[in-house]
Design a protein around this motif. Structure first.
Motif, PDB file in Angstrom:
ATOM      1  N   ASP A   1       0.223 -23.696  -2.628  1.00  0.00           N
ATOM      2  CA  ASP A   1      -0.919 -22.877  -2.223  1.00  0.00           C
ATOM      3  C   ASP A   1      -0.459 -21.441  -1.992  1.00  0.00           C
ATOM      4  O   ASP A   1       0.490 -21.214  -1.227  1.00  0.00           O
ATOM      5  N   PRO A   2      -1.121 -20.450  -2.608  1.00  0.00           N
ATOM      6  CA  PRO A   2      -0.766 -19.051  -2.334  1.00  0.00           C
ATOM      7  C   PRO A   2      -1.015 -18.735  -0.861  1.00  0.00           C
ATOM      8  O   PRO A   2      -2.126 -18.889  -0.361  1.00  0.00           O
ATOM      9  N   ALA A   3       0.047 -18.343  -0.169  1.00  0.00           N
ATOM     10  CA  ALA A   3      -0.045 -18.069   1.265  1.00  0.00           C
ATOM     11  C   ALA A   3       0.173 -16.595   1.585  1.00  0.00           C
ATOM     12  O   ALA A   3      -0.273 -16.116   2.619  1.00  0.00           O
ATOM     13  N   GLY A   4       0.871 -15.880   0.702  1.00  0.00           N
ATOM     14  CA  GLY A   4       1.159 -14.483   0.962  1.00  0.00           C
ATOM     15  C   GLY A   4       1.443 -13.735  -0.319  1.00  0.00           C
ATOM     16  O   GLY A   4       1.770 -14.339  -1.345  1.00  0.00           O
ATOM     17  N   VAL A   5       1.260 -12.423  -0.258  1.00  0.00           N
ATOM     18  CA  VAL A   5       1.522 -11.556  -1.406  1.00  0.00           C
ATOM     19  C   VAL A   5       2.281 -10.319  -0.952  1.00  0.00           C
ATOM     20  O   VAL A   5       2.204  -9.917   0.213  1.00  0.00           O
ATOM     21  N   CYS A   6       2.980  -9.741  -1.910  1.00  0.00           N
ATOM     22  CA  CYS A   6       3.667  -8.479  -1.670  1.00  0.00           C
ATOM     23  C   CYS A   6       3.702  -7.718  -2.991  1.00  0.00           C
ATOM     24  O   CYS A   6       4.068  -8.282  -4.021  1.00  0.00           O
ATOM     25  N   VAL A   7       3.303  -6.452  -2.956  1.00  0.00           N
ATOM     26  CA  VAL A   7       3.404  -5.578  -4.122  1.00  0.00           C
ATOM     27  C   VAL A   7       4.405  -4.487  -3.767  1.00  0.00           C
ATOM     28  O   VAL A   7       4.290  -3.837  -2.724  1.00  0.00           O
ATOM     29  N   VAL A   8       5.382  -4.308  -4.635  1.00  0.00           N
ATOM     30  CA  VAL A   8       6.415  -3.299  -4.393  1.00  0.00           C
ATOM     31  C   VAL A   8       6.566  -2.439  -5.638  1.00  0.00           C
ATOM     32  O   VAL A   8       6.454  -2.931  -6.762  1.00  0.00           O
ATOM     33  N   THR A   9       6.798  -1.149  -5.426  1.00  0.00           N
ATOM     34  CA  THR A   9       7.028  -0.225  -6.535  1.00  0.00           C
ATOM     35  C   THR A   9       8.390   0.418  -6.370  1.00  0.00           C
ATOM     36  O   THR A   9       8.878   0.605  -5.245  1.00  0.00           O
ATOM     37  N   ARG A  10       8.995   0.753  -7.497  1.00  0.00           N
ATOM     38  CA  ARG A  10      10.251   1.502  -7.484  1.00  0.00           C
ATOM     39  C   ARG A  10       9.879   2.972  -7.539  1.00  0.00           C
ATOM     40  O   ARG A  10       9.255   3.427  -8.491  1.00  0.00           O
ATOM     41  N   GLU A  11      10.246   3.712  -6.511  1.00  0.00           N
ATOM     42  CA  GLU A  11       9.881   5.123  -6.410  1.00  0.00           C
ATOM     43  C   GLU A  11      10.940   6.036  -7.011  1.00  0.00           C
ATOM     44  O   GLU A  11      10.634   7.080  -7.555  1.00  0.00           O
ATOM     45  N   GLU A  12      12.172   5.650  -6.862  1.00  0.00           N
ATOM     46  CA  GLU A  12      13.315   6.360  -7.454  1.00  0.00           C
ATOM     47  C   GLU A  12      14.513   5.435  -7.332  1.00  0.00           C
ATOM     48  O   GLU A  12      14.407   4.355  -6.746  1.00  0.00           O
ATOM     49  N   GLU A  13      15.626   5.855  -7.885  1.00  0.00           N
ATOM     50  CA  GLU A  13      16.809   4.993  -7.853  1.00  0.00           C
ATOM     51  C   GLU A  13      17.146   4.610  -6.413  1.00  0.00           C
ATOM     52  O   GLU A  13      17.318   5.472  -5.550  1.00  0.00           O
ATOM     53  N   GLY A  14      17.159   3.303  -6.149  1.00  0.00           N
ATOM     54  CA  GLY A  14      17.524   2.789  -4.839  1.00  0.00           C
ATOM     55  C   GLY A  14      16.426   2.806  -3.796  1.00  0.00           C
ATOM     56  O   GLY A  14      16.629   2.329  -2.686  1.00  0.00           O
ATOM     57  N   LEU A  15      15.264   3.374  -4.130  1.00  0.00           N
ATOM     58  CA  LEU A  15      14.161   3.471  -3.172  1.00  0.00           C
ATOM     59  C   LEU A  15      12.958   2.683  -3.670  1.00  0.00           C
ATOM     60  O   LEU A  15      12.423   2.952  -4.746  1.00  0.00           O
ATOM     61  N   TYR A  16      12.534   1.708  -2.879  1.00  0.00           N
ATOM     62  CA  TYR A  16      11.383   0.873  -3.198  1.00  0.00           C
ATOM     63  C   TYR A  16      10.339   1.034  -2.100  1.00  0.00           C
ATOM     64  O   TYR A  16      10.679   1.321  -0.950  1.00  0.00           O
ATOM     65  N   GLU A  17       9.068   0.852  -2.487  1.00  0.00           N
ATOM     66  CA  GLU A  17       7.993   0.983  -1.514  1.00  0.00           C
ATOM     67  C   GLU A  17       7.113  -0.258  -1.532  1.00  0.00           C
ATOM     68  O   GLU A  17       6.631  -0.674  -2.591  1.00  0.00           O
ATOM     69  N   ILE A  18       6.913  -0.830  -0.355  1.00  0.00           N
ATOM     70  CA  ILE A  18       5.960  -1.926  -0.203  1.00  0.00           C
ATOM     71  C   ILE A  18       4.580  -1.292  -0.189  1.00  0.00           C
ATOM     72  O   ILE A  18       4.262  -0.485   0.679  1.00  0.00           O
ATOM     73  N   ARG A  19       3.763  -1.656  -1.170  1.00  0.00           N
ATOM     74  CA  ARG A  19       2.409  -1.111  -1.275  1.00  0.00           C
ATOM     75  C   ARG A  19       1.383  -2.041  -0.647  1.00  0.00           C
ATOM     76  O   ARG A  19       0.303  -1.598  -0.265  1.00  0.00           O
TER      77      ARG A  19
END
Length: 154
Positions: A45-63
């Motif tokens: 059952d889907p219980a959770g979601v997370c969307v993440v983007t790569r903003e630059e080398e080594g830096l990710y953002e949880i959207r």
């Protein structure tokens, strides 16, 4: 038992969960296709979601990070965040923006995130309806970041 998997097609089928983390579909549309969507399932059952983007080398953002109310307070949100550090070996820092809700800020603080920027009236300017959390209207966006743990310190 839970598992986390990446979704590459048909991301909108998880819209109900995504709307828990970001209440306006047009805002979700700004990042969903360019981001990596991960779904945490409990007994299939889907219980959770997370969307993440790569903003630059080594830096990710949880959207977007959301856990269904019936699965909250079981550590699944924490598992999704920690999963990201393992998923992206080049990750040096994860950042995110969230509403100025004490409960949400406490959650991220407990995971080692610290504020680095504050944007006044963000939710009043960019959302077409009032957003409420914990009984109060969100106005400001708080930006948080956490550096990657060293070694096995997850």
């Amino acid at each position: 038992m839970f598992q986390i998997g990446q979704i590459t097609e048909g991301k909108k089928r998880y819209l109900d969960l995504l709307l828990l983390g970001d209440e306006q579909e047009s805002m979700i549309d700004r990042y969903l296709e360019r981001g990596d969507l991960f779904v945490l399932e409990v007994d299939s059952d889907p219980a959770g979601v997370c969307v993440v983007t790569r903003e630059e080398e080594g830096l990710y953002e949880i959207r977007n990070l959301a856990v269904s109310p019936s699965f909250q307070r079981r550590g699944y949100g924490r598992e999704l965040v920690l999963f990201l550090f393992r998923r992206y070996p080049d990750c040096r820092t994860i950042q995110l923006g969230t509403g100025d809700s004490p409960a949400t800020l406490d959650f991220y603080s407990a995971l080692g995130f610290s504020p680095f920027r504050w944007e006044r009236d963000f939710f009043l300017r960019y959302y077409d309806h009032p957003i409420y959390e914990g009984g109060r209207q969100l106005k400001d966006m708080v930006y948080l970041r956490r550096d990657a743990p060293v070694g096995d310190a997850l």
